[in-house]
Design a protein around this motif. Structure first.
Motif, mmCIF file in Angstrom:
data_model
loop_
_atom_site.group_PDB
_atom_site.id
_atom_site.type_symbol
_atom_site.label_atom_id
_atom_site.label_comp_id
_atom_site.label_asym_id
_atom_site.label_seq_id
_atom_site.Cartn_x
_atom_site.Cartn_y
_atom_site.Cartn_z
ATOM 1 N N ILE A 76 0.870 -1.233 -0.100
ATOM 2 C CA ILE A 76 -0.033 0.054 -0.196
ATOM 3 C C ILE A 76 0.875 1.162 0.102
ATOM 4 O O ILE A 76 0.608 2.285 -0.853
ATOM 5 C CB ILE A 76 -1.048 0.005 1.224
ATOM 6 C CG1 ILE A 76 -1.952 -1.167 1.136
ATOM 7 C CG2 ILE A 76 -1.621 1.272 1.724
ATOM 8 C CD1 ILE A 76 -2.660 -1.340 2.291
ATOM 9 N N GLY A 77 1.928 1.240 0.870
ATOM 10 C CA GLY A 77 2.777 2.309 1.007
ATOM 11 C C GLY A 77 3.461 2.638 -0.391
ATOM 12 O O GLY A 77 3.546 3.807 -0.828
ATOM 13 N N ALA B 116 2.511 1.721 -3.301
ATOM 14 C CA ALA B 116 1.535 2.319 -4.451
ATOM 15 C C ALA B 116 1.186 3.870 -4.313
ATOM 16 O O ALA B 116 1.225 4.655 -5.306
ATOM 17 C CB ALA B 116 0.256 1.666 -4.578
ATOM 18 N N GLY B 117 0.981 4.146 -3.215
ATOM 19 C CA GLY B 117 0.853 5.425 -2.738
ATOM 20 C C GLY B 117 2.000 6.452 -2.935
ATOM 21 O O GLY B 117 1.753 7.409 -3.645
ATOM 22 N N ALA B 118 3.386 5.940 -2.536
ATOM 23 C CA ALA B 118 4.237 6.656 -2.939
ATOM 24 C C ALA B 118 4.537 7.068 -4.441
ATOM 25 O O ALA B 118 5.095 8.073 -4.785
ATOM 26 C CB ALA B 118 5.509 6.124 -2.353
ATOM 27 N N VAL B 119 4.114 5.809 -5.201
ATOM 28 C CA VAL B 119 4.586 6.102 -6.712
ATOM 29 C C VAL B 119 3.551 7.026 -7.212
ATOM 30 O O VAL B 119 3.574 7.788 -8.166
ATOM 31 C CB VAL B 119 4.433 4.614 -7.162
ATOM 32 C CG1 VAL B 119 4.413 4.732 -8.794
ATOM 33 C CG2 VAL B 119 5.796 4.041 -6.677
ATOM 34 N N LEU B 120 1.883 6.576 -7.066
ATOM 35 C CA LEU B 120 0.924 7.316 -7.740
ATOM 36 C C LEU B 120 0.568 8.705 -7.256
ATOM 37 O O LEU B 120 0.047 9.405 -8.015
ATOM 38 C CB LEU B 120 -0.169 6.246 -7.682
ATOM 39 C CG LEU B 120 -0.057 5.299 -8.750
ATOM 40 C CD1 LEU B 120 -1.186 4.197 -8.363
ATOM 41 C CD2 LEU B 120 0.055 5.840 -10.046
ATOM 42 N N ARG B 121 0.303 8.929 -5.872
ATOM 43 C CA ARG B 121 -0.110 10.216 -5.557
ATOM 44 C C ARG B 121 0.866 11.203 -6.031
ATOM 45 O O ARG B 121 2.049 11.108 -5.949
ATOM 46 C CB ARG B 121 -0.260 10.271 -3.900
ATOM 47 C CG ARG B 121 -1.272 9.388 -3.520
ATOM 48 C CD ARG B 121 -2.680 9.451 -4.319
ATOM 49 N NE ARG B 121 -3.440 10.707 -3.767
ATOM 50 C CZ ARG B 121 -4.222 10.793 -2.952
ATOM 51 N NH1 ARG B 121 -4.761 9.944 -2.172
ATOM 52 N NH2 ARG B 121 -4.797 12.043 -2.656
ATOM 53 N N MET C 240 4.150 10.351 3.066
ATOM 54 C CA MET C 240 3.530 9.369 3.892
ATOM 55 C C MET C 240 3.585 7.997 3.606
ATOM 56 O O MET C 240 3.867 6.941 4.527
ATOM 57 C CB MET C 240 2.045 9.767 4.086
ATOM 58 C CG MET C 240 1.599 11.148 4.922
ATOM 59 S SD MET C 240 0.449 12.100 4.598
ATOM 60 C CE MET C 240 -0.991 10.565 4.826
ATOM 61 N N GLY C 241 3.673 7.720 2.034
ATOM 62 C CA GLY C 241 4.011 6.526 1.828
ATOM 63 C C GLY C 241 5.179 6.016 1.916
ATOM 64 O O GLY C 241 5.276 4.596 2.424
ATOM 65 N N ILE C 242 6.319 6.803 2.045
ATOM 66 C CA ILE C 242 7.427 6.267 2.604
ATOM 67 C C ILE C 242 7.520 5.778 4.083
ATOM 68 O O ILE C 242 8.112 4.951 4.272
ATOM 69 C CB ILE C 242 8.531 7.557 2.024
ATOM 70 C CG1 ILE C 242 8.687 7.582 0.692
ATOM 71 C CG2 ILE C 242 9.928 6.995 2.708
ATOM 72 C CD1 ILE C 242 9.657 8.708 0.046
ATOM 73 N N MET D 13 -3.940 6.561 1.977
ATOM 74 C CA MET D 13 -3.322 6.733 0.458
ATOM 75 C C MET D 13 -4.496 6.957 -0.666
ATOM 76 O O MET D 13 -4.319 7.242 -1.712
ATOM 77 C CB MET D 13 -2.666 5.305 0.082
ATOM 78 C CG MET D 13 -1.347 5.084 0.822
ATOM 79 S SD MET D 13 -0.146 6.228 0.359
ATOM 80 C CE MET D 13 0.205 7.284 1.712
ATOM 81 N N THR D 14 -5.726 6.893 -0.079
ATOM 82 C CA THR D 14 -6.630 7.126 -1.296
ATOM 83 C C THR D 14 -7.563 8.295 -0.781
ATOM 84 O O THR D 14 -8.253 8.683 -1.858
ATOM 85 C CB THR D 14 -7.691 5.729 -1.161
ATOM 86 O OG1 THR D 14 -8.140 5.394 0.041
ATOM 87 C CG2 THR D 14 -7.012 4.651 -2.020
ATOM 88 N N LEU D 15 -7.824 8.608 0.367
ATOM 89 C CA LEU D 15 -8.763 9.703 0.650
ATOM 90 C C LEU D 15 -8.520 11.010 0.082
ATOM 91 O O LEU D 15 -7.207 11.193 -0.382
ATOM 92 C CB LEU D 15 -8.740 9.975 2.158
ATOM 93 C CG LEU D 15 -9.634 8.884 2.811
ATOM 94 C CD1 LEU D 15 -9.452 9.340 4.468
ATOM 95 C CD2 LEU D 15 -11.038 8.936 2.515
#
Lengths: 103, 173
Positions: free
Chosen positions: A17-18, A20-25, A33-35, B20-22
């Motif tokens: 999850i972290g 995907a968040g670090a790459v996409l957001r 936050m992903g890191i 990560m999605t909100l």
């Protein structure tokens, strides 16, 4: 599934999850936050190995995690200071708009 | 998997997914704090009391608040992100599932993990004094290096976040 594998699966899900968040957001703060989430997944697997693995002493894993937490805190401080400096310069934290060096 | 472990895992993974999605950045930071809190619960579950409370102190107490401050400093009143496009959400799901599949394949296919004693006897909980002894005796050089690193990071963060000087061209008489 033995307990070690259960904890490692939780850590793997957190890492995924972290990542995907670090790459996409596209917001720099969300990327940071992903890191942090990925670092915490690593801490969880350290402790799981210390408790359920073949380690001789549990203390070693805990010392490892304490060092990791200290370094993650330093990283978060510097990262957020960088984000504030970037915001002051570009008036945005959207990484798509911070592209002065793009060729 | 015992029920309390299941609840903690749900808290950790649900909080991380929400963070990560909100769309609202403040909600993201609060979901992240919730995830860190669940992680501290997992650490306590793993018989690591000191690390669990250090996690609450450092992550829930300090890092989340610093992230909130950064959000408020860089946004003014507007903390709403543009909505995540459908394609981005799909790609995020695919990346998450792919990375998790790779990692869980590695965990399930490892030849070393089945060798581990399936249910080890609960070792006596390491006391803070033992942790301190290990840190001050066998890990004293890394400990000092961490101190130097933290000092350097603090000074660097201060320098980076300091207000930039207005560099005016020198006025000619």
């Amino acid at each position: 599934m033995n307990p070690l594998q259960t904890y490692l699966m939780i850590a793997a899900a957190l890492f995924a999850i972290g990542f995907a968040g670090a790459v996409l957001r596209r917001n720099a703060i969300l990327m940071l936050m992903g890191i942090e989430l990925m670092l915490n997944a690593a801490n969880l697997s350290f402790l799981a190995f210390a408790r359920h693995g073949a380690a001789l002493e549990q203390v070693n894993g805990m010392v490892f995690v304490l060092f990791s937490i200290a370094i993650a805190a330093a990283e978060a401080g510097v990262g957020l200071a960088l984000i504030i400096a970037v915001y002051r310069h570009f008036k945005t934290t959207d990484l798509d708009h911070v592209n002065t060096l793009r060729g | 998997m015992t029920p309390n472990l299941f609840i903690l895992a749900l808290l950790v993974i649900g909080g991380a997914a929400a963070a990560m999605t909100l769309r609202n950045l403040i909600h993201c930071a609060l979901a992240l704090a919730l995830s860190f809190l669940g992680l501290a619960g997992l650490f306590l579950h793993l018989n690591a009391q000191f690390v669990g409370f250090a996690q609450i102190l450092v992550y829930v107490g300090a890092v989340s608040i610093v992230i909130l401050f950064a959000i408020l400093l860089t946004r003014g009143g507007d903390t709403q992100e543009p909505p995540l496009p459908k394609k981005g959400l799909l790609a995020g799901g695919l990346i998450t599932v792919g990375v998790f599949a790779i990692l869980s394949g590695g965990i399930g296919g490892s030849h070393l993990l089945p060798l581990v004693h399936p249910s080890p006897p609960a070792p006596s909980e390491p006391t803070v004094a033992e942790i301190g002894k290990v840190m001050m005796l066998s890990c004293v050089v890394p400990l000092l290096a961490t101190g130097v690193l933290l000092t350097a990071a603090l000074l660097g963060a201060l320098l980076l976040a300091l207000k930039e000087k207005q560099t005016e061209p020198p006025s000619r008489p």
